[in-house]
Motif scaffolding. Structure first.
Motif, mmCIF file in Angstrom:
data_model
loop_
_atom_site.group_PDB
_atom_site.id
_atom_site.type_symbol
_atom_site.label_atom_id
_atom_site.label_comp_id
_atom_site.label_asym_id
_atom_site.label_seq_id
_atom_site.Cartn_x
_atom_site.Cartn_y
_atom_site.Cartn_z
ATOM 1 N N LYS A 44 -10.373 -7.761 7.329
ATOM 2 C CA LYS A 44 -11.051 -6.623 6.706
ATOM 3 C C LYS A 44 -12.575 -6.769 6.822
ATOM 4 O O LYS A 44 -13.106 -7.878 6.895
ATOM 5 C CB LYS A 44 -10.651 -6.515 5.230
ATOM 6 C CG LYS A 44 -9.149 -6.412 5.003
ATOM 7 C CD LYS A 44 -8.814 -6.528 3.524
ATOM 8 C CE LYS A 44 -7.322 -6.627 3.309
ATOM 9 N NZ LYS A 44 -6.973 -6.811 1.880
ATOM 10 N N ASP A 75 -6.563 -1.695 4.112
ATOM 11 C CA ASP A 75 -5.582 -2.648 3.594
ATOM 12 C C ASP A 75 -4.214 -2.417 4.236
ATOM 13 O O ASP A 75 -3.492 -3.364 4.557
ATOM 14 C CB ASP A 75 -5.469 -2.513 2.078
ATOM 15 C CG ASP A 75 -6.661 -3.118 1.346
ATOM 16 O OD1 ASP A 75 -7.317 -4.007 1.940
ATOM 17 O OD2 ASP A 75 -6.938 -2.718 0.211
ATOM 18 N N LEU A 76 -3.853 -1.144 4.427
ATOM 19 C CA LEU A 76 -2.578 -0.827 5.055
ATOM 20 C C LEU A 76 -2.560 -1.324 6.492
ATOM 21 O O LEU A 76 -1.573 -1.916 6.959
ATOM 22 C CB LEU A 76 -2.326 0.676 4.987
ATOM 23 C CG LEU A 76 -0.965 1.190 5.483
ATOM 24 C CD1 LEU A 76 -0.551 2.429 4.701
ATOM 25 C CD2 LEU A 76 -1.002 1.520 6.967
ATOM 26 N N GLY A 125 -1.551 9.532 3.702
ATOM 27 C CA GLY A 125 -2.508 9.894 4.732
ATOM 28 C C GLY A 125 -1.958 9.851 6.140
ATOM 29 O O GLY A 125 -2.718 9.712 7.098
ATOM 30 N N GLU A 158 -2.165 5.661 -3.402
ATOM 31 C CA GLU A 158 -3.395 5.090 -3.945
ATOM 32 C C GLU A 158 -4.086 4.304 -2.841
ATOM 33 O O GLU A 158 -3.452 3.501 -2.144
ATOM 34 C CB GLU A 158 -3.080 4.178 -5.132
ATOM 35 C CG GLU A 158 -4.309 3.655 -5.852
ATOM 36 C CD GLU A 158 -3.948 2.899 -7.113
ATOM 37 O OE1 GLU A 158 -4.859 2.325 -7.741
ATOM 38 O OE2 GLU A 158 -2.750 2.875 -7.482
ATOM 39 N N CYS A 159 -5.376 4.542 -2.670
ATOM 40 C CA CYS A 159 -6.126 3.852 -1.631
ATOM 41 C C CYS A 159 -6.286 2.377 -1.997
ATOM 42 O O CYS A 159 -6.613 2.033 -3.133
ATOM 43 C CB CYS A 159 -7.492 4.505 -1.447
ATOM 44 S SG CYS A 159 -8.473 3.775 -0.112
ATOM 45 N N GLY A 160 -6.036 1.498 -1.031
ATOM 46 C CA GLY A 160 -6.191 0.074 -1.269
ATOM 47 C C GLY A 160 -4.874 -0.619 -1.567
ATOM 48 O O GLY A 160 -3.867 0.009 -1.930
ATOM 49 N N VAL A 190 0.850 -1.182 0.000
ATOM 50 C CA VAL A 190 0.000 0.000 0.000
ATOM 51 C C VAL A 190 0.889 1.236 0.000
ATOM 52 O O VAL A 190 1.866 1.304 0.756
ATOM 53 C CB VAL A 190 -0.940 0.031 1.226
ATOM 54 C CG1 VAL A 190 -1.650 1.382 1.322
ATOM 55 C CG2 VAL A 190 -1.964 -1.085 1.146
ATOM 56 N N SER A 236 0.629 5.326 0.627
ATOM 57 C CA SER A 236 -0.292 6.272 1.247
ATOM 58 C C SER A 236 0.406 7.592 1.541
ATOM 59 O O SER A 236 1.615 7.617 1.801
ATOM 60 C CB SER A 236 -0.854 5.685 2.550
ATOM 61 O OG SER A 236 -1.626 6.638 3.251
ATOM 62 N N ASP A 264 -6.334 3.604 5.733
ATOM 63 C CA ASP A 264 -6.507 2.636 4.651
ATOM 64 C C ASP A 264 -6.603 1.254 5.295
ATOM 65 O O ASP A 264 -5.629 0.765 5.869
ATOM 66 C CB ASP A 264 -5.318 2.701 3.694
ATOM 67 C CG ASP A 264 -5.512 1.855 2.450
ATOM 68 O OD1 ASP A 264 -6.134 0.780 2.562
ATOM 69 O OD2 ASP A 264 -5.026 2.255 1.375
ATOM 70 N N ALA A 266 -5.885 9.637 7.558
ATOM 71 C CA ALA A 266 -6.702 8.892 6.608
ATOM 72 C C ALA A 266 -6.336 7.427 6.742
ATOM 73 O O ALA A 266 -5.178 7.052 6.549
ATOM 74 C CB ALA A 266 -6.467 9.382 5.179
#
Length: 488
Positions: free
Chosen positions: A98, A87-88, A37, A222-224, A33, A35, A85, A83
């Motif tokens: 998840k 997945d992160l 964020g 990128e998110c995810g 991941v 990020s 994520d 923020a």
């Protein structure tokens, strides 16, 4: 060579990569991941203070006060996100699962009781202030600070405070040494040809983090979770030895270090079936007949990446060969080490001259030999040690007395008083180095003589006789002469 002294400011991107139990990147979908964020990322050193040695004399005064050496145990990482994520978070805490919606989209995560997992690698990019070399090189894309924590264990959550303010999430971990990250799967550094590529130097077994400047642009957030593509590996490093105690030495013991890229295929070169071996595992193979064999090892997933090694069966001894001599009569403090490595060795060795100077690495030529000369600073007896670079347990030692004794001078001629022409007259001079031993080369027992003199010896058989005069104080100092019996 120049040194870069940059100033860093603000973090620009973060990448978290899933690792396996050996600290190696996990390839495939959903293992990385990127990020932006995060709010802060803090590294705090945990240092264990060394035990001081203090001794007080009977009169109350200090006799010894020696502080102990501190030891770095790990770095505690604390990352604050604004923020989140899911997945992160799941990569950092692999036991947390998840939460998905009706369409299968990831919308959150479960903070379960377990914090188990193999760990993750953490990379952070920073801006560089006031750089003048941001675009040096054709492939340069700017300049950034780059910090890599190759192995972080745990993603323990911090406090979450929900109120009339922005809500942040904090996760803590600890660095761990022994990572299998090596050069890594990502282009983070400019290579010698200018193209982006992985780390130029692999991560060491004792590294907590690495920090440097790079001209390769950070990845886009990128998110995810995103896939981690398996890069093209370097050729495997081979370690080959025999089996201790085997006679004849027809069995090869081979280890292929594939740099964390998985299994290899081994072709033994003798027509037998190929073998699939795990990365870094030892495997043996016994040859049915003597001769020269070429072993080929290739990456299982990328067969074009292969390496070959020629060996001789039966295998010679695994230990290096070592002979010490003084090649410079003008400088008896200069010692030359003649080194031989067996064919199955990697071709490099480490020489320790035994006088406290740094060991040197030597590479043998096509004939498996190399010479290295060292000049000692003081007189004494030194033990020289030569180790194979690929298997350091195989080494050879030899002692040398410095200054090195010159070999005796020797002259062999006919004793003209013997009508049969079968008696040799030998003259020798061992300088001030003491008595000598003379081997007449005909099977008779060696005889001891003074350091300088003349002696005769009558032979009973015809042929070329090799006479050896050896210094009693230093057997390495010897000289040979020949005599043809009967003399012409």
């Amino acid at each position: 060579m120049t040194t870069s002294c940059p100033s860093f400011l603000r973090g620009t991107a973060m990448r978290v990569t899933r690792l396996d139990a050996c600290g190696r990147p996990v390839y495939g979908d959903g293992n990385m991941v990127v990020s932006d964020g995060f709010v802060t990322a803090t590294l705090s050193a945990e240092v264990q203070e060394g035990d001081a040695i203090t001794v007080t004399k009977a009169n109350g005064q200090t006799c010894i006060n020696e502080p102990g050496e501190d030891q770095l145990q790990w770095y505690t990482t604390q990352i604050e996100f604004c923020a989140v994520d899911p997945d992160l978070v799941q990569i950092m805490n692999q036991s947390w699962d998840k939460v998905v919606d009706a369409q299968g989209n990831v919308i959150g995560y479960n903070a379960n009781g377990s914090l188990s997992g193999d760990g993750f690698a953490l990379e952070i990019w920073m801006d560089v202030y006031g750089t003048g070399d941001a675009c040096s090189g054709d492939q340069a894309q700017g300049e950034w600070g780059y910090i890599l924590l190759p192995w972080v264990k745990g993603g323990a959550p911090g406090d979450i405070e929900i109120g009339n303010d922005a809500i942040s999430f904090t996760y803590n971990g600890k660095t761990k040494v022994g990572s299998g990250w090596r050069r890594g799967p990502y282009p983070v550094q400019q290579q010698a040809n200018g193209a982006p590529g992985p780390l130029l130097q692999p991560i060491g077994s004792n590294t907590h983090y690495r920090l440097f400047t790079t001209t390769i642009r950070p990845p886009e957030p990128e998110c995810g979770a995103q896939p981690v593509d398996r890069p093209t590996p370097e050729v495997a490093e081979l370690t080959i030895t025999g089996v201790p105690g085997e006679t004849p030495r027809n069995t090869v013991r081979l280890r292929a270090d594939n740099h964390g890229f998985g299994p290899v295929v081994i072709n033994w070169g003798d027509g037998t079936a190929e073998t699939i071996a795990s990365d870094g595992a030892y495997i043996t193979h016994t040859y049915a007949a003597p001769g020269t064999q070429t072993i080929q090892v290739r990456d299982q997933q990328t067969p074009a990446v292969s390496v070959s090694k020629e060996i001789t069966v039966p295998l010679p001894a695994d230990e290096p060969g070592l002979t010490l001599s003084a090649d410079s009569p003008e400088n008896r403090y200069a010692v030359t080490a003649a080194i031989t490595l067996p064919k199955q060795a990697s071709g490099t060795a480490t020489v320790d001259w035994g006088d406290g100077t740094d060991p040197v690495t030597v590479t043998v030529g096509a004939d498996g030999t190399v010479s290295s000369t060292h000049t000692y600073k003081a007189a004494g007896v030194y033990t020289v040690s030569v180790r194979r670079s690929d298997v350091e347990t195989y080494r050879t030692r030899a002692a040398v007395a410095v200054p090195v004794q010159a070999s005796p001078t020797v002259t062999a001629e006919e004793d003209t008083t013997d009508a049969t022409a079968k008696t040799v007259k030998l003259t020798w001079d061992n300088g001030t180095n003491g008595p000598v031993s003379i081997d007449w080369g005909d099977g008779s027992a060696p005889v001891d003589q003074t350091q300088t003199g003349t002696a005769t010896h009558a032979y009973t058989t015809n042929g070329v006789k090799t006479i050896t005069v050896t210094s009693k104080a230093n057997p390495a100092a010897s000289t040979q002469a020949t005599a043809t019996i009967p003399f012409p």
